[in-house]
Design a protein around this motif. Structure first.
Motif, PDB file in Angstrom:
ATOM      1  N   ASN A 267      -7.338  26.070  22.181  1.00 22.45           N
ATOM      2  CA  ASN A 267      -8.626  25.414  21.993  1.00 22.45           C
ATOM      3  C   ASN A 267      -8.493  23.962  21.544  1.00 22.45           C
ATOM      4  O   ASN A 267      -9.497  23.249  21.473  1.00 22.45           O
ATOM      5  CB  ASN A 267      -9.448  26.179  20.948  1.00 22.45           C
ATOM      6  N   LEU A 268      -7.284  23.513  21.225  1.00 19.15           N
ATOM      7  CA  LEU A 268      -7.082  22.197  20.634  1.00 19.15           C
ATOM      8  C   LEU A 268      -6.641  21.167  21.677  1.00 19.15           C
ATOM      9  O   LEU A 268      -5.943  21.499  22.636  1.00 19.15           O
ATOM     10  CB  LEU A 268      -6.026  22.269  19.522  1.00 19.15           C
ATOM     11  N   VAL A 269      -6.999  19.916  21.433  1.00 16.67           N
ATOM     12  CA  VAL A 269      -6.554  18.843  22.321  1.00 16.67           C
ATOM     13  C   VAL A 269      -5.096  18.480  22.053  1.00 16.67           C
ATOM     14  O   VAL A 269      -4.433  17.884  22.915  1.00 16.67           O
ATOM     15  CB  VAL A 269      -7.434  17.585  22.169  1.00 16.67           C
ATOM     16  N   ALA A 270      -4.611  18.812  20.874  1.00 11.63           N
ATOM     17  CA  ALA A 270      -3.205  18.562  20.530  1.00 11.63           C
ATOM     18  C   ALA A 270      -2.723  19.681  19.630  1.00 11.63           C
ATOM     19  O   ALA A 270      -3.389  20.026  18.651  1.00 11.63           O
ATOM     20  CB  ALA A 270      -3.047  17.213  19.829  1.00 11.63           C
ATOM     21  N   ASN A 271      -1.592  20.255  19.954  1.00  5.73           N
ATOM     22  CA  ASN A 271      -0.993  21.273  19.091  1.00  5.73           C
ATOM     23  C   ASN A 271      -0.051  20.611  18.099  1.00  5.73           C
ATOM     24  O   ASN A 271       0.480  19.528  18.350  1.00  5.73           O
ATOM     25  CB  ASN A 271      -0.250  22.317  19.927  1.00  5.73           C
ATOM     26  N   GLY A 280      -0.728  15.307  14.866  1.00  5.04           N
ATOM     27  CA  GLY A 280      -1.543  16.314  15.552  1.00  5.04           C
ATOM     28  C   GLY A 280      -2.942  16.426  14.988  1.00  5.04           C
ATOM     29  O   GLY A 280      -3.934  16.439  15.736  1.00  5.04           O
ATOM     30  N   LYS A 281      -3.054  16.489  13.662  1.00  5.70           N
ATOM     31  CA  LYS A 281      -4.388  16.579  13.064  1.00  5.70           C
ATOM     32  C   LYS A 281      -5.174  15.296  13.273  1.00  5.70           C
ATOM     33  O   LYS A 281      -6.404  15.332  13.419  1.00  5.70           O
ATOM     34  CB  LYS A 281      -4.293  16.897  11.565  1.00  5.70           C
ATOM     35  N   GLY A 282      -4.480  14.175  13.282  1.00  2.00           N
ATOM     36  CA  GLY A 282      -5.180  12.920  13.543  1.00  2.00           C
ATOM     37  C   GLY A 282      -5.842  12.921  14.906  1.00  2.00           C
ATOM     38  O   GLY A 282      -7.002  12.518  15.067  1.00  2.00           O
ATOM     39  N   THR A 283      -5.125  13.417  15.906  1.00  2.00           N
ATOM     40  CA  THR A 283      -5.680  13.514  17.254  1.00  2.00           C
ATOM     41  C   THR A 283      -6.842  14.504  17.294  1.00  2.00           C
ATOM     42  O   THR A 283      -7.893  14.246  17.903  1.00  2.00           O
ATOM     43  CB  THR A 283      -4.590  13.951  18.247  1.00  2.00           C
ATOM     44  N   CYS A 284      -6.673  15.648  16.639  1.00  2.00           N
ATOM     45  CA  CYS A 284      -7.727  16.671  16.612  1.00  2.00           C
ATOM     46  C   CYS A 284      -8.951  16.186  15.841  1.00  2.00           C
ATOM     47  O   CYS A 284     -10.090  16.518  16.196  1.00  2.00           O
ATOM     48  CB  CYS A 284      -7.193  17.961  16.003  1.00  2.00           C
ATOM     49  N   LYS A 285      -8.732  15.404  14.799  1.00  2.00           N
ATOM     50  CA  LYS A 285      -9.849  14.881  14.014  1.00  2.00           C
ATOM     51  C   LYS A 285     -10.681  13.920  14.859  1.00  2.00           C
ATOM     52  O   LYS A 285     -11.919  13.999  14.867  1.00  2.00           O
ATOM     53  CB  LYS A 285      -9.318  14.191  12.761  1.00  2.00           C
ATOM     54  N   LEU A 368     -15.196  26.214  19.070  1.00  2.00           N
ATOM     55  CA  LEU A 368     -15.486  25.096  18.167  1.00  2.00           C
ATOM     56  C   LEU A 368     -14.966  25.383  16.763  1.00  2.00           C
ATOM     57  O   LEU A 368     -14.491  24.472  16.070  1.00  2.00           O
ATOM     58  CB  LEU A 368     -16.999  24.820  18.128  1.00  2.00           C
ATOM     59  N   ALA A 369     -15.028  26.646  16.331  1.00  2.00           N
ATOM     60  CA  ALA A 369     -14.496  26.997  15.015  1.00  2.00           C
ATOM     61  C   ALA A 369     -13.015  26.628  14.916  1.00  2.00           C
ATOM     62  O   ALA A 369     -12.560  26.093  13.894  1.00  2.00           O
ATOM     63  CB  ALA A 369     -14.696  28.484  14.740  1.00  2.00           C
ATOM     64  N   HIS A 370     -12.255  26.888  15.967  1.00  2.08           N
ATOM     65  CA  HIS A 370     -10.837  26.520  15.981  1.00  2.08           C
ATOM     66  C   HIS A 370     -10.661  25.003  15.911  1.00  2.08           C
ATOM     67  O   HIS A 370      -9.798  24.505  15.182  1.00  2.08           O
ATOM     68  CB  HIS A 370     -10.172  27.061  17.253  1.00  2.08           C
ATOM     69  N   ARG A 371     -11.498  24.282  16.645  1.00  2.00           N
ATOM     70  CA  ARG A 371     -11.369  22.828  16.657  1.00  2.00           C
ATOM     71  C   ARG A 371     -11.775  22.212  15.329  1.00  2.00           C
ATOM     72  O   ARG A 371     -11.223  21.186  14.907  1.00  2.00           O
ATOM     73  CB  ARG A 371     -12.193  22.240  17.813  1.00  2.00           C
ATOM     74  N   ILE A 372     -12.728  22.853  14.644  1.00  2.00           N
ATOM     75  CA  ILE A 372     -13.121  22.369  13.320  1.00  2.00           C
ATOM     76  C   ILE A 372     -11.987  22.558  12.328  1.00  2.00           C
ATOM     77  O   ILE A 372     -11.670  21.664  11.535  1.00  2.00           O
ATOM     78  CB  ILE A 372     -14.411  23.075  12.849  1.00  2.00           C
ATOM     79  N   GLU A 373     -11.342  23.724  12.359  1.00  4.34           N
ATOM     80  CA  GLU A 373     -10.214  23.956  11.458  1.00  4.34           C
ATOM     81  C   GLU A 373      -9.114  22.906  11.679  1.00  4.34           C
ATOM     82  O   GLU A 373      -8.490  22.429  10.732  1.00  4.34           O
ATOM     83  CB  GLU A 373      -9.641  25.360  11.665  1.00  4.34           C
ATOM     84  N   ALA A 374      -8.875  22.570  12.932  1.00  2.00           N
ATOM     85  CA  ALA A 374      -7.810  21.622  13.243  1.00  2.00           C
ATOM     86  C   ALA A 374      -8.192  20.188  12.908  1.00  2.00           C
ATOM     87  O   ALA A 374      -7.336  19.377  12.522  1.00  2.00           O
ATOM     88  CB  ALA A 374      -7.431  21.726  14.722  1.00  2.00           C
ATOM     89  N   GLY A 375      -9.473  19.840  13.054  1.00  2.00           N
ATOM     90  CA  GLY A 375      -9.888  18.462  12.827  1.00  2.00           C
ATOM     91  C   GLY A 375     -10.290  18.143  11.399  1.00  2.00           C
ATOM     92  O   GLY A 375     -10.292  16.973  10.995  1.00  2.00           O
ATOM     93  N   ALA A 376     -10.631  19.163  10.623  1.00  2.00           N
ATOM     94  CA  ALA A 376     -11.110  18.938   9.256  1.00  2.00           C
ATOM     95  C   ALA A 376      -9.956  18.644   8.308  1.00  2.00           C
ATOM     96  O   ALA A 376      -8.847  19.159   8.465  1.00  2.00           O
ATOM     97  CB  ALA A 376     -11.885  20.150   8.769  1.00  2.00           C
TER      98      ALA A 376
END
Length: 500
Positions: A267-271, A280-285, A368-376
């Protein structure tokens, strides 16, 4: 050891909350260590539409409900990625409905009848399918009559004579309480409608029934097992729980890292892993900010919340602090969930007033829940009570530092940040004790200040990401608990309580 899970939820067949996560993941972890689990659950419409391969067994059941007989059938499937058998109790009149337990304006009025049928169908299935069940693992109030039936109406069944029962409380607040005349539906004699067995202040109570008769009782975290012995967390059942405290064990739920791991989350744009999380989190954020319409700012902390907008989840506290924080603190917020209309409306209003700082999505999306965890950067869980909680453990793996109230499983998994816990390397989040807006506000303030210190923040994120909250650990504890349950059953029935 042969263990039969009697549950109403198990991913991917059916789910309304954490029960579905537990019963979808724990059996697979048990199977990996040599336990032989089988699941049985109602063939809800949600289960039949889950996309799983489901076949007929040809086994038909006739179950007495009050003065009538109700027919049902057993279907068969398996948990994906495993050979764990799953049986579904099909009865269209009871289970082919839009939701599992309720209509928009309240619970289904025949819930007592629906789960009396399920309990008796489970016991019929054990013999008809020759399951060789040694431990019957019952989950929450919907299976609460099973330990009672084993010792009463089904006590003379040879195939059930040596079956031991473990009853797991996932949330004591939901008890399966029905008016006293529903006792007629159960088939139990009125002599059992007393304060030592199934009666609770004039009503039939499935939860209490299980607590009086199960050989062992468990709940979903060690802290919650302590909290439910006293009001208000005992929800009125402190008498029977204190009576059974030697048979009560808390086993922390686990995380299914095959579904929740940023290293390979589709679900993420970057693992990313703990070794490259900053990139990785910077990209996901940035991707999350773009998706929800927030300015693309890396310099401010992004706080998240996912779940029910309800007082139990501490949303009254969030509602009290957010208007001020959204105006005064240079931070961003993203919230995903549904719940009480007053909270939904307030959050949407805040998002309209502060579009550069607050984004709200009413509804639920697993992706979206997965993407929120990764971007937050931080994840907020100020629950008034939380039997276990899973999102704080997801957040640890995804590097979203949790801010939690010190209760239940939140207290068992999150170590508050202090000079001492930073020094010994155990700090992985921020916690507060008082269920007050002031305490929550102070915890958020401490987290935001820590975010400004790169070495401190890096340590918090990496400590959390390295921790193992997998089901492997929990499965071994359950395997031991099944042995204890068999030993307890050999001692005979638990003595009835001397108080409510």
């Amino acid at each position: 050891m042969n263990v039969l899970f009697a549950t109403t939820e198990a991913l991917p067949f059916s789910k309304t909350g954490g029960l579905g996560d537990v019963c979808g993941a724990l059996p697979k972890a048990l199977s990996a260590i040599g336990v032989r689990p089988t699941l049985i659950l109602p063939a809800f419409r949600q289960a039949m539409n889950s996309g799983q391969a489901i076949e007929e067994t040809g086994v038909r059941l006739e179950v007495p409900i009050g003065r009538k007989k109700v027919m049902g059938e057993l279907l068969r499937s398996s948990l994906p990625g495993s050979d764990v058998p799953v049986y579904l109790v099909e009865q269209h009149g009871y289970y082919n409905r839009p939701e599992l337990y309720r209509e928009p304006d309240g619970d289904y009025v025949d819930n007592c009848e629906r789960f009396v049928f399920f309990a008796r169908a489970v016991l019929e299935a054990i013999g008809r399918l020759d399951l060789g069940t040694q431990v019957l693992h019952c989950h929450d109030w919907q299976s609460g009559l099973l330990p009672v039936y084993l010792r009463t109406l089904y006590a003379d069944r040879p195939e059930l004579a040596d079956v031991a029962t473990l009853f797991t409380i996932h949330n004591l607040a939901y008890q399966g309480s029905f008016w006293h005349w529903d006792m007629e539906l159960t088939g139990l004699g009125w002599e059992h409608f007393n304060w030592q067995e199934v009666e609770f202040y004039g009503r039939l109570n499935f939860m209490k029934a299980a607590l009086t008769r199960a050989d062992m009782i468990s709940t979903v975290s060690p802290r919650y097992a302590e909290e439910i012995l006293d009001p208000p967390m005992s929800c009125g059942l402190e008498g029977i729980l204190r009576h059974r405290r030697d048979d009560l064990v808390g086993v922390l739920n686990g995380v299914d890292y095959s579904a929740w791991d940023p290293a390979d989350d589709p679900n993420l744009v970057a693992n990313y892993t703990v070794d490259n999380w900053q990139e990785g989190k910077g990209t996901c954020k940035r991707a999350l900010q773009a998706e929800v319409g927030l300015p693309l700012r890396r310099d401010v902390p992004l706080l998240a919340n996912i779940g029910r907008l309800a007082d139990q989840k501490g949303f009254d506290l969030i509602a009290e602090v957010m208007p001020r924080l959204a105006e005064q603190v240079d931070a961003q917020w993203v919230l995903l969930g549904t719940g009480e209309p007053r909270y939904e409306q307030m959050m949407l209003r805040l998002a309209a007033e502060h579009p550069e700082r607050v984004a709200v999505r009413v509804g639920f999306s697993n992706e979206l829940a997965h993407r929120i965890e990764a971007g937050a950067d931080m994840f907020l869980m100020p629950s008034r009570y939380e039997p276990c909680g899973l999102n704080q453990m997801y957040s640890l793996r995804y590097g979203a530092v949790p801010i939690v109230r010190e209760t239940g499983g939140l207290a068992d998994t999150i170590t508050n940040t202090s000079e001492a816990t930073l020094a010994d390397g155990t700090a992985n989040g921020f916690s507060f004790a008082d269920a007050s807006a002031y305490a929550l506000s102070m915890a958020i303030d401490r987290a935001v200040r820590a975010y400004r210190s790169e070495p401190v923040w890096r340590q918090l994120v990496e400590t959390g990401m390295r921790q193992d909250w997998s089901w492997d650990r929990s499965a071994r504890q359950y395997a031991d608990l099944y042995e204890q349950t068999l030993a307890r059953a050999k001692k005979g029935e638990p003595a009835l309580a001397s108080g409510r």
